[in-house]
Motif scaffolding. Structure first.
Motif, PDB file in Angstrom:
ATOM      1  N   ARG A  96       0.791  -1.224   0.000  1.00 27.58           N
ATOM      2  CA  ARG A  96       0.000   0.000   0.000  1.00 27.58           C
ATOM      3  C   ARG A  96       0.830   1.284   0.000  1.00 27.58           C
ATOM      4  N   ALA A  97       2.010   1.256   0.576  1.00 31.22           N
ATOM      5  CA  ALA A  97       2.827   2.466   0.706  1.00 31.22           C
ATOM      6  C   ALA A  97       3.399   2.904  -0.641  1.00 31.22           C
ATOM      7  N   ALA A  98       3.537   4.203  -0.795  1.00 32.60           N
ATOM      8  CA  ALA A  98       4.148   4.755  -2.008  1.00 32.60           C
ATOM      9  C   ALA A  98       5.628   5.040  -1.773  1.00 32.60           C
ATOM     10  N   SER A  99       5.966   5.422  -0.552  1.00 32.32           N
ATOM     11  CA  SER A  99       7.333   5.814  -0.232  1.00 32.32           C
ATOM     12  C   SER A  99       8.212   4.605   0.072  1.00 32.32           C
ATOM     13  N   LYS A 100       9.397   4.582  -0.548  1.00 30.65           N
ATOM     14  CA  LYS A 100      10.350   3.521  -0.240  1.00 30.65           C
ATOM     15  C   LYS A 100      10.826   3.624   1.203  1.00 30.65           C
ATOM     16  N   ASP A 101      10.909   4.859   1.706  1.00 31.06           N
ATOM     17  CA  ASP A 101      11.338   5.060   3.095  1.00 31.06           C
ATOM     18  C   ASP A 101      10.317   4.476   4.070  1.00 31.06           C
ATOM     19  N   GLY A 175       0.215   7.861  -1.186  1.00 38.42           N
ATOM     20  CA  GLY A 175       0.625   8.904  -0.256  1.00 38.42           C
ATOM     21  C   GLY A 175      -0.286   9.008   0.945  1.00 38.42           C
ATOM     22  N   ASP A 176      -1.574   8.726   0.728  1.00 34.96           N
ATOM     23  CA  ASP A 176      -2.520   8.774   1.849  1.00 34.96           C
ATOM     24  C   ASP A 176      -2.177   7.713   2.893  1.00 34.96           C
ATOM     25  N   PHE A 177      -1.818   6.523   2.424  1.00 37.08           N
ATOM     26  CA  PHE A 177      -1.414   5.462   3.341  1.00 37.08           C
ATOM     27  C   PHE A 177      -0.162   5.879   4.112  1.00 37.08           C
ATOM     28  N   ASP A 178       0.789   6.434   3.388  1.00 34.50           N
ATOM     29  CA  ASP A 178       2.048   6.825   4.035  1.00 34.50           C
ATOM     30  C   ASP A 178       1.791   7.756   5.216  1.00 34.50           C
ATOM     31  N   LYS A 179       0.968   8.759   5.006  1.00 38.15           N
ATOM     32  CA  LYS A 179       0.680   9.737   6.062  1.00 38.15           C
ATOM     33  C   LYS A 179      -0.053   9.093   7.238  1.00 38.15           C
ATOM     34  N   LYS A 180      -1.053   8.287   6.918  1.00 40.70           N
ATOM     35  CA  LYS A 180      -1.812   7.612   7.980  1.00 40.70           C
ATOM     36  C   LYS A 180      -0.924   6.640   8.751  1.00 40.70           C
ATOM     37  N   PHE A 181      -0.127   5.880   8.029  1.00 36.51           N
ATOM     38  CA  PHE A 181       0.753   4.905   8.668  1.00 36.51           C
ATOM     39  C   PHE A 181       1.721   5.594   9.626  1.00 36.51           C
ATOM     40  N   ASN A 227       8.475  11.554  12.533  1.00 30.54           N
ATOM     41  CA  ASN A 227       8.040  12.948  12.607  1.00 30.54           C
ATOM     42  C   ASN A 227       8.720  13.792  11.521  1.00 30.54           C
ATOM     43  N   LYS A 228       9.980  13.495  11.255  1.00 29.62           N
ATOM     44  CA  LYS A 228      10.675  14.196  10.171  1.00 29.62           C
ATOM     45  C   LYS A 228      10.062  13.833   8.827  1.00 29.62           C
ATOM     46  N   MET A 229       9.701  12.583   8.652  1.00 28.89           N
ATOM     47  CA  MET A 229       9.075  12.152   7.408  1.00 28.89           C
ATOM     48  C   MET A 229       7.706  12.796   7.212  1.00 28.89           C
ATOM     49  N   LEU A 230       7.060  13.116   8.315  1.00 26.90           N
ATOM     50  CA  LEU A 230       5.763  13.805   8.265  1.00 26.90           C
ATOM     51  C   LEU A 230       5.932  15.320   8.118  1.00 26.90           C
ATOM     52  N   GLY A 231       7.172  15.762   8.166  1.00 23.66           N
ATOM     53  CA  GLY A 231       7.429  17.177   8.039  1.00 23.66           C
ATOM     54  C   GLY A 231       7.337  17.928   9.348  1.00 23.66           C
TER      55      GLY A 231
END
Length: 233
Positions: A96-101, A175-181, A227-231
């Motif tokens: 589900r994630a878009a980001s490799k990180d 991207g929505d999954f990434d933020k929620k996760f 938290n850094k990944m979330l900005g």
């Protein structure tokens, strides 16, 4: 003849005086022929007093034996449940994630927490305690007490996601999954850190308090990363 008798008496007196001197010398010293003080040797042969008696608490207040207490049991049972949900969340990221990180972080979380679940399950088995049933993936609210749980864990497992939270995460992608996760896992990790600190303070079983310390260290670092990944700063 008179001279001979005088010589014998003088010889006897000299011998007696010499023997008396030897006796007095022996009585006046505790040292043996080798010149060592017997009292000092006897005192020095005693082992130094142990700074930590067997079975007593060490300097950090935790028992150095295999003894455990109720805090250790609660920690193991509750952290197993907590870790299982984190692993379930991490497994969702692969598809589900878009980001490799995000995918890399999720794999790291699963890789760390699966072995810890096995370790804590082994402790409970060794202690004659019941290992909590694996309820991950089931459609239920983990923030509410389950009928097969030994006790109500709702107040002792901070950071757990509800069934609604998990459903929302499962429906998200990209991207929505990434933020929620990331947002959910930050909350989840914060709960684990709280539980770890409680075990460090109240637990008795050395391996459990060490695992708790490891959880606090690792997940605090991951919280900062997420938290850094979330900005967030």
């Amino acid at each position: 003849m008179t001279a001979y008798r005088t010589f014998v008496r003088r010889t006897a007196v000299a011998a007696t005086a010499g023997a008396a001197a030897l006796v007095l010398a022996a009585c006046g010293s505790d040292k043996p022929a080798g010149g060592h003080d017997m009292g000092a040797k006897e005192s020095g042969s005693r082992p130094a007093a142990s700074t930590q008696a067997d079975g007593h608490n060490s300097a950090d207040g935790h028992d150095t034996t295999d003894a455990h207490n109720s805090a250790d049991i609660s920690f193991a049972k509750e952290m197993i449940q907590h870790h299982r949900q984190a692993v379930e969340m991490a497994e969702l990221a692969e598809g589900r994630a878009a980001s490799k990180d995000v995918k890399s972080l999720a794999a790291k979380i699963k890789g760390a927490q699966d072995p810890e679940i096995e370790k804590m399950s082994g402790w409970l088995t060794a202690w004659g305690e019941k290992v909590p049933a694996d309820t991950s993936g089931m459609d239920h609210d983990m923030s509410s007490p389950m009928p097969d749980m030994d006790h109500d864990m709702s107040s002792s497992m901070p950071g757990m996601m509800s069934a609604g939270d998990m459903d929302e995460l499962k429906k998200a992608s990209g991207g929505d999954f990434d933020k929620k996760f990331l947002a959910m896992m930050v909350k989840h990790h914060e709960g684990a850190v709280t539980m770890g600190r409680t075990e460090k303070s109240d637990g008795r079983y050395g391996p459990a308090t060490q695992l708790a310390a490891d959880v606090v260290t690792a997940q605090t670092t991951e919280i900062e990363q997420m938290n850094k990944m979330l900005g967030k700063s």
